[in-house]
Design an enzyme around this catalytic site. Structure first.
Site, mmCIF file in Angstrom:
data_model
loop_
_atom_site.group_PDB
_atom_site.id
_atom_site.type_symbol
_atom_site.label_atom_id
_atom_site.label_comp_id
_atom_site.label_asym_id
_atom_site.label_seq_id
_atom_site.Cartn_x
_atom_site.Cartn_y
_atom_site.Cartn_z
ATOM 1 N N PHE A 178 3.231 5.346 45.368
ATOM 2 C CA PHE A 178 2.300 5.702 44.298
ATOM 3 C C PHE A 178 0.886 5.731 44.850
ATOM 4 O O PHE A 178 0.487 4.843 45.611
ATOM 5 C CB PHE A 178 2.412 4.725 43.132
ATOM 6 C CG PHE A 178 3.763 4.761 42.474
ATOM 7 C CD1 PHE A 178 4.178 5.886 41.766
ATOM 8 C CD2 PHE A 178 4.636 3.692 42.592
ATOM 9 C CE1 PHE A 178 5.433 5.935 41.176
ATOM 10 C CE2 PHE A 178 5.899 3.732 42.004
ATOM 11 C CZ PHE A 178 6.290 4.865 41.291
ATOM 12 N N GLU A 179 0.130 6.730 44.450
ATOM 13 C CA GLU A 179 -1.168 6.983 45.069
ATOM 14 C C GLU A 179 -2.152 5.826 44.931
ATOM 15 O O GLU A 179 -3.036 5.668 45.747
ATOM 16 C CB GLU A 179 -1.792 8.250 44.510
ATOM 17 C CG GLU A 179 -2.067 8.208 43.027
ATOM 18 C CD GLU A 179 -2.205 9.614 42.464
ATOM 19 O OE1 GLU A 179 -3.328 10.100 42.387
ATOM 20 O OE2 GLU A 179 -1.190 10.228 42.101
#
Lengths: 336, 269
Positions: free
Chosen positions: B55-56
């Site tokens: 996840f960024e």
């Protein structure tokens, strides 16, 4: 080159000349905002969408009012929505002039009503970047470099609307994007734990908070818990932001409510939709609910504690009960 | 035991099932918010427990068993994560080659898999006063550029499938010319699949234009072409996609998104 906030050379000189001593930096939120946030400032906003957004600092900015702000962030939700709501209610009191950003919405809670309202009515000067671009721009600032190379988004229309340059890499001879550093005048950041000198220990994802703090001229930190310095320095490599990058520390439990503070509380799945819905009504031309919301929860209270007094205890209990994030190290002493 | 197919499901549930099944096991998958978040959770709970989600906001390789994250940066993304820093470290992984697949959504797409999530209206003339302002790139354009491959998931409507985009936010095969991505300086190979509420689509190896691969239940080649604002390549081997199973629909409704945050019970068409 047109720099917003400080230019790299100005930022270097500013920090070189600054008092970097390890001293007690506790202040009231009112005084911190009064001292460090001015009309026309470029404000670097910490957090990511609705997690660890500096909501309490934003509420205080709204109470005091500021003009011609530039907002710099990767992805934001509540912090920017609250500022936008104040602007919609009274532009003479608070207005956002420009945004350098990648995303403004609320993910699962929906799009941002007031972004649509302000953008579609040409009220904002926009500079579109990607999440990595904004993060890398803060990183360049924190590294003391005027730019940073980046591979994305080459080929995108964003490059036509922002200050990135596409150059031939002198080493590979392939195209590469160069991003100008970002040095905001002031960073506003919420963390879980800080000590009185400004050392910060972030739980969960760091987002881009360390880079924003290091890149900015001034940094205001709110924390859920102020902890003893000795407890902080017991784990030096868990210090996410060092004291000399911080100018004011304010203990504000629930300082990012109704958003998520990892290990402390989850999103308030009731309050966020309620706030979003009064914003949506304003977008459609009915400002009365938005006005009521601001009178009740922001202008009508003097600080975050009084704001939390307005939230039903069962809701506050729920956001703590359902929080799944755990702390990396549990034992700490709460400062008296 | 024979598989039991669901008879009662929404098109939103169908797209999540199609998206999940498209994800291979044991790959590093960089997932965007919205439908990718739900589909990757379903894949991890069914055929692909070895997926490594990224996840960024910073979390790498978590186990998505603490409830559906409502944000790619929230507390539920960090459960048993194998690495956890921030946005810079996550996006650096994509440039370095550690992300096999970027899994993203979009509001508007063209035949070459370029995506728009910025604005509707005339660009660049009306950039400061768009007809509709969308949330913006977020990390999608970074994933589309630098993950080794991209899988796109989006609602299939004629107004979203256009020969020319209002604005290119996330690059696909750009103008479709040979080596367009390489020539632009990009490192990833580009979009491999587009999962929609009507079809599974891919891209022709030579022209880089979108082609039909499979029809979802209730759809035909004709109905899919009619809902697409440009001409699709229709190969001879288009097949009918296997309907969702009772188990998959149960997981979406009861386990993954019981409150209907991303998978609405009904959607406007």
């Amino acid at each position: 080159m047109h720099w917003t906030g400080l230019s790299p050379d100005e930022a270097r000189k500013f920090t070189a000349d600054k008092n970097k001593s390890k001293r007690d930096k506790r202040k009231s939120l009112h005084d911190a905002v009064q001292e460090f946030i001015n009309d026309g400032d470029n404000i670097g906003i910490g957090g990511f969408v609705n997690s660890r957004q500096p909501v309490s600092i934003v509420h205080e900015i709204i109470r005091q009012g500021r003009k011609d702000l530039t907002l710099s962030y990767q992805s934001a939700g509540l912090a920017v929505e609250y500022l936008a709501g104040a602007m919609v209610l009274n532009e003479e009191h608070l207005n956002i002039k420009r945004m350098e950003f990648a995303y403004w919405a609320h993910e699962a809670f929906g799009i941002s009503p007031l972004f649509r309202y302000l953008a579609e009515n040409s009220k904002l000067e926009l500079e579109d970047w990607s999440n990595y671009n904004m993060s890398a721009r803060f990183k360049a600032g924190s590294m003391g470099l005027p730019f940073i190379p980046c591979r994305s988004p080459l080929g995108s229309d964003m490059i036509q609307r922002n200050r990135a340059k596409v150059m031939e890499c002198p080493f590979t001879q392939r195209p590469i994007m160069l991003l100008p550093a970002s040095h905001p005048n002031v960073a506003i950041i919420h963390v879980q734990e800080a000590d009185i000198y400004g050392n910060c220990r972030i739980q969960g994802p760091l987002f881009t908070c360390p880079e924003i703090a290091m890149a900015s001229a001034y940094t205001i930190v709110t924390c859920d818990r102020l902890i003893e310095h000795d407890d902080m320095v017991r784990f030096p490599n868990r210090i996410s932001i060092p004291f000399f990058a911080v100018d004011a520390v304010v203990e504000v439990p629930f300082g990012s409510y109704p958003g998520n503070s990892h290990g402390v509380h989850y999103f308030d799945e009731k309050h966020i939709p309620e706030f979003r819905s009064v914003c949506e009504q304003a977008r459609k031309g009915d400002y009365s609910s938005l006005k009521d919301y601001y009178e009740t929860f922001i202008f009508g209270v003097k600080n975050t504690a009084r704001f939390m007094d307005k939230i039903p205890f069962s809701q506050v209990q729920q956001v703590q009960k359902i929080e799944s994030g755990s702390r990396l190290d549990a034992g700490f002493t709460v400062l008296e | 035991m024979d598989k039991q197919y669901a008879t009662d499901f929404t098109i939103q549930e169908m797209i999540v099932v199609a998206g999940a099944r498209t994800l291979p096991d044991n790959k590093v998958i960089f997932a965007g918010t919205g439908l990718p978040l739900v589909a990757i959770t379903l894949a991890q709970l069914t055929h692909a427990p070895g997926i490594v989600p990224v996840f960024e906001a910073g979390a790498v390789g978590p186990s998505l068993s603490r409830g559906l994250p409502l944000s790619v940066g929230d507390s539920r993304t960090t459960n048993k994560a194998n690495y956890l820093l921030g946005l810079n470290s996550a996006f650096e992984l994509t440039q370095r080659g550690f992300a096999d697949i970027g899994f993203i959504g979009g509001a508007e797409i063209d035949p070459y898999g370029n995506l728009n999530s910025t604005m509707m209206g005339a660009f660049p003339d009306n950039y400061q006063s768009p007809k509709t302002r969308l949330p913006g790139s977020g990390g999608a354009s970074d994933m589309a550029c630098s993950c080794e491959q991209t899988i796109i998931i989006m609602v299939h409507e004629p107004r979203r499938f256009n020969e020319k985009l209002n604005y290119v936010t996330s690059p696909g095969y750009l103008d479709g010319s040979p080596n367009a991505r390489w020539n632009a300086g990009l490192v990833g190979q580009g979009p491999q699949r587009v999962i929609t509420t009507k079809a599974i689509l891919g891209f022709d190896d030579d022209t880089r234009r979108m082609k039909l691969i499979a029809t979802l239940p209730g759809e035909t080649v004709r109905s899919i072409q009619d809902a697409t604002g440009f001409k699709l390549i229709i190969p001879d081997d288009v097949y009918a996609f296997e309907p969702p199973t009772v188990e998959e629909i149960h997981l979406i409704r009861e386990v993954i998104d019981p409150k209907g945050y991303f998978v609405k019970k009904t959607i406007k068409n």
